[in-house]
Motif scaffolding. Structure first.
Motif, PDB file in Angstrom:
ATOM      1  N   MET A   1       0.839  -1.201   0.000  1.00 15.93           N
ATOM      2  CA  MET A   1       0.000   0.000   0.000  1.00 15.93           C
ATOM      3  C   MET A   1       0.878   1.257   0.000  1.00 15.93           C
ATOM      4  SD  MET A   1      -3.065   1.018  -0.241  1.00 15.93           S
ATOM      5  CE  MET A   1      -4.005  -0.472   0.010  1.00 15.93           C
ATOM      6  N   GLN A   2       2.000   1.152   0.690  1.00 17.19           N
ATOM      7  CA  GLN A   2       2.943   2.284   0.705  1.00 17.19           C
ATOM      8  C   GLN A   2       3.478   2.554  -0.716  1.00 17.19           C
ATOM      9  OE1 GLN A   2       6.092   1.434   3.459  1.00 17.19           O
ATOM     10  NE2 GLN A   2       6.457   3.592   3.925  1.00 17.19           N
ATOM     11  N   ALA A   3       3.826   1.497  -1.426  1.00 14.75           N
ATOM     12  CA  ALA A   3       4.331   1.633  -2.799  1.00 14.75           C
ATOM     13  C   ALA A   3       3.234   2.161  -3.722  1.00 14.75           C
ATOM     14  CB  ALA A   3       4.842   0.282  -3.303  1.00 14.75           C
ATOM     15  N   ALA A   4       2.000   1.736  -3.483  1.00  9.85           N
ATOM     16  CA  ALA A   4       0.879   2.202  -4.304  1.00  9.85           C
ATOM     17  C   ALA A   4       0.667   3.707  -4.094  1.00  9.85           C
ATOM     18  CB  ALA A   4      -0.386   1.426  -3.957  1.00  9.85           C
ATOM     19  N   ARG A   5       0.730   4.116  -2.844  1.00 17.70           N
ATOM     20  CA  ARG A   5       0.553   5.551  -2.550  1.00 17.70           C
ATOM     21  C   ARG A   5       1.656   6.380  -3.192  1.00 17.70           C
ATOM     22  NH1 ARG A   5      -0.375   4.229   2.834  1.00 17.70           N
ATOM     23  NH2 ARG A   5      -2.571   3.778   3.089  1.00 17.70           N
ATOM     24  N   ALA A   6       2.883   5.877  -3.116  1.00 16.88           N
ATOM     25  CA  ALA A   6       4.022   6.607  -3.710  1.00 16.88           C
ATOM     26  C   ALA A   6       3.852   6.698  -5.225  1.00 16.88           C
ATOM     27  CB  ALA A   6       5.334   5.905  -3.351  1.00 16.88           C
ATOM     28  N   ALA A   7       3.383   5.612  -5.836  1.00 15.50           N
ATOM     29  CA  ALA A   7       3.214   5.575  -7.299  1.00 15.50           C
ATOM     30  C   ALA A   7       2.166   6.585  -7.760  1.00 15.50           C
ATOM     31  CB  ALA A   7       2.826   4.172  -7.745  1.00 15.50           C
ATOM     32  N   ALA A   8       1.160   6.805  -6.940  1.00 22.28           N
ATOM     33  CA  ALA A   8       0.086   7.740  -7.310  1.00 22.28           C
ATOM     34  C   ALA A   8       0.623   9.156  -7.523  1.00 22.28           C
ATOM     35  CB  ALA A   8      -1.002   7.738  -6.237  1.00 22.28           C
ATOM     36  N   GLU A   9       1.746   9.464  -6.930  1.00 17.27           N
ATOM     37  CA  GLU A   9       2.326  10.811  -7.077  1.00 17.27           C
ATOM     38  C   GLU A   9       2.713  11.091  -8.534  1.00 17.27           C
ATOM     39  OE1 GLU A   9       2.240  13.053  -4.682  1.00 17.27           O
ATOM     40  OE2 GLU A   9       1.344  11.572  -3.329  1.00 17.27           O
ATOM     41  N   ALA A  10       2.983  10.032  -9.315  1.00 13.01           N
ATOM     42  CA  ALA A  10       3.372  10.214 -10.722  1.00 13.01           C
ATOM     43  C   ALA A  10       2.164  10.179 -11.651  1.00 13.01           C
ATOM     44  CB  ALA A  10       4.372   9.128 -11.120  1.00 13.01           C
ATOM     45  N   SER A  11       0.973  10.010 -11.089  1.00 15.97           N
ATOM     46  CA  SER A  11      -0.247   9.921 -11.902  1.00 15.97           C
ATOM     47  C   SER A  11      -0.346  11.054 -12.921  1.00 15.97           C
ATOM     48  CB  SER A  11      -1.465   9.984 -10.963  1.00 15.97           C
ATOM     49  OG  SER A  11      -2.648  10.216 -11.708  1.00 15.97           O
ATOM     50  N   TYR A  12      -0.688  10.664 -14.161  1.00 13.90           N
ATOM     51  CA  TYR A  12      -0.965  11.666 -15.187  1.00 13.90           C
ATOM     52  C   TYR A  12      -2.479  11.684 -15.362  1.00 13.90           C
ATOM     53  CZ  TYR A  12      -1.247  14.131 -19.606  1.00 13.90           C
ATOM     54  OH  TYR A  12      -1.570  15.055 -20.585  1.00 13.90           O
ATOM     55  N   SER A  13      -3.141  12.573 -14.643  1.00 11.68           N
ATOM     56  CA  SER A  13      -4.605  12.584 -14.622  1.00 11.68           C
ATOM     57  C   SER A  13      -5.164  14.003 -14.689  1.00 11.68           C
ATOM     58  CB  SER A  13      -5.107  11.869 -13.355  1.00 11.68           C
ATOM     59  OG  SER A  13      -4.364  12.278 -12.212  1.00 11.68           O
ATOM     60  N   PRO A  14      -4.801  14.754 -15.771  1.00  6.46           N
ATOM     61  CA  PRO A  14      -5.269  16.137 -15.874  1.00  6.46           C
ATOM     62  C   PRO A  14      -6.763  16.244 -16.140  1.00  6.46           C
ATOM     63  CG  PRO A  14      -4.170  15.486 -17.903  1.00  6.46           C
ATOM     64  CD  PRO A  14      -3.972  14.364 -16.920  1.00  6.46           C
ATOM     65  N   TYR A  15      -7.387  15.148 -16.597  1.00  8.02           N
ATOM     66  CA  TYR A  15      -8.809  15.210 -16.943  1.00  8.02           C
ATOM     67  C   TYR A  15      -9.696  14.861 -15.760  1.00  8.02           C
ATOM     68  CZ  TYR A  15      -6.430  15.515 -21.328  1.00  8.02           C
ATOM     69  OH  TYR A  15      -5.570  15.921 -22.316  1.00  8.02           O
ATOM     70  N   SER A  16      -9.368  13.790 -15.058  1.00  2.00           N
ATOM     71  CA  SER A  16     -10.203  13.403 -13.912  1.00  2.00           C
ATOM     72  C   SER A  16      -9.712  14.023 -12.608  1.00  2.00           C
ATOM     73  CB  SER A  16     -10.204  11.882 -13.750  1.00  2.00           C
ATOM     74  OG  SER A  16      -8.952  11.429 -13.265  1.00  2.00           O
ATOM     75  N   ARG A  17      -8.439  14.407 -12.595  1.00  2.00           N
ATOM     76  CA  ARG A  17      -7.804  14.886 -11.349  1.00  2.00           C
ATOM     77  C   ARG A  17      -7.973  13.847 -10.236  1.00  2.00           C
ATOM     78  NH1 ARG A  17      -4.965  19.093 -12.399  1.00  2.00           N
ATOM     79  NH2 ARG A  17      -5.755  20.425 -14.029  1.00  2.00           N
ATOM     80  N   PHE A  18      -7.864  12.606 -10.652  1.00  2.00           N
ATOM     81  CA  PHE A  18      -8.065  11.486  -9.746  1.00  2.00           C
ATOM     82  C   PHE A  18      -6.787  10.636  -9.801  1.00  2.00           C
ATOM     83  CE2 PHE A  18     -10.400   7.570  -8.443  1.00  2.00           C
ATOM     84  CZ  PHE A  18     -11.088   8.102  -7.369  1.00  2.00           C
ATOM     85  N   ARG A  19      -5.912  10.857  -8.828  1.00  2.56           N
ATOM     86  CA  ARG A  19      -4.599  10.188  -8.861  1.00  2.56           C
ATOM     87  C   ARG A  19      -4.680   8.815  -8.201  1.00  2.56           C
ATOM     88  NH1 ARG A  19      -1.120  14.407  -5.808  1.00  2.56           N
ATOM     89  NH2 ARG A  19      -3.119  14.601  -4.737  1.00  2.56           N
ATOM     90  N   VAL A  20      -4.337   7.807  -8.988  1.00  2.00           N
ATOM     91  CA  VAL A  20      -4.385   6.426  -8.491  1.00  2.00           C
ATOM     92  C   VAL A  20      -2.997   5.797  -8.632  1.00  2.00           C
ATOM     93  CG1 VAL A  20      -5.546   4.187  -8.680  1.00  2.00           C
ATOM     94  CG2 VAL A  20      -6.785   6.282  -9.283  1.00  2.00           C
ATOM     95  N   GLY A  21      -2.627   5.008  -7.637  1.00  2.00           N
ATOM     96  CA  GLY A  21      -1.377   4.250  -7.708  1.00  2.00           C
ATOM     97  C   GLY A  21      -1.674   2.800  -7.385  1.00  2.00           C
ATOM     98  N   ALA A  22      -0.882   1.902  -7.957  1.00  4.15           N
ATOM     99  CA  ALA A  22      -1.052   0.471  -7.674  1.00  4.15           C
ATOM    100  C   ALA A  22       0.323  -0.165  -7.534  1.00  4.15           C
ATOM    101  CB  ALA A  22      -1.841  -0.201  -8.793  1.00  4.15           C
ATOM    102  N   ALA A  23       0.374  -1.223  -6.747  1.00  2.00           N
ATOM    103  CA  ALA A  23       1.626  -1.961  -6.585  1.00  2.00           C
ATOM    104  C   ALA A  23       1.301  -3.447  -6.550  1.00  2.00           C
ATOM    105  CB  ALA A  23       2.327  -1.535  -5.297  1.00  2.00           C
ATOM    106  N   VAL A  24       2.064  -4.219  -7.298  1.00  2.00           N
ATOM    107  CA  VAL A  24       1.883  -5.669  -7.293  1.00  2.00           C
ATOM    108  C   VAL A  24       3.156  -6.318  -6.767  1.00  2.00           C
ATOM    109  CG1 VAL A  24       0.233  -5.723  -9.203  1.00  2.00           C
ATOM    110  CG2 VAL A  24       2.657  -5.995  -9.690  1.00  2.00           C
TER     111      VAL A  24
END
Ligand SMILES: O=c1ccn([C@H]2C[C@H](O)[C@@H](CO)O2)c(=O)[nH]1
Ligand SMILES: [Zn+2]
Length: 132
Positions: A1-24
């Motif tokens: 979950m920590q890695a997912a949260r960190a990944a969300a910082e790089a989200s490219y979401s100018p249309y939804s402004r909804f930053r999502v991150g995932a980690a497997v």
């Protein structure tokens, strides 16, 4: 979950402004991804699929579990339905098993069986195929 949260910082979401991150977790290594949107909205790819495809591109065919985080969830009115979409569940089915755990937005965990009980499958799963 920590890695997912960190990944969300790089989200490219100018249309939804909804930053999502995932980690497997695959082969003992964590692979992460973020959602990447496009002006042609339908070309958007979710964080979950980016993370899984990154693991596959690194040579992994089996994912142990996946975590998803939306750092904008608290500000969102859709908080009640922040679940992986159907397309991502089908991709998780390809590289996971019915028991694969999904840790969703820090709230609770689900198995793939719970979220996609009737996944579409063609013969052997990708992980056990030889060759390509
Ligand atoms: O589980 C989800 C749900 C949505 N999104 C992305 C797609 C789009 O960029 C934005 C709004 O749907 O959130 C994800 O990455 N994962
Ligand atoms: Zn999705």
């Amino acid at each position: 979950m920590q890695a997912a949260r960190a990944a969300a910082e790089a989200s490219y979401s100018p249309y939804s402004r909804f930053r999502v991150g995932a980690a497997v977790l695959a082969g003992g290594t964590v692979f992460s991804g973020c959602n990447v949107e496009n002006a042609s909205y339908g070309l958007t790819v979710c964080a979950e699929r980016i993370a899984i495809f990154t693991a596959v591109a690194a040579g992994h065919r089996r994912i142990a579990c996946i975590a998803v985080a939306c750092v904008d969830a608290e500000a969102s009115a859709t908080q009640a339905s922040l679940m992986p979409c159907g397309a991502c569940l089908q991709v998780i089915a390809e590289f996971g098993t019915a028991d694969t755990q999904l840790h969703v937005h820090g709230s609770r965990s689900y198995t793939l069986r719970e979220l996609l009980p009737y996944a579409f499958r063609l013969g052997q799963p990708a992980s056990s195929r030889s060759g390509c």
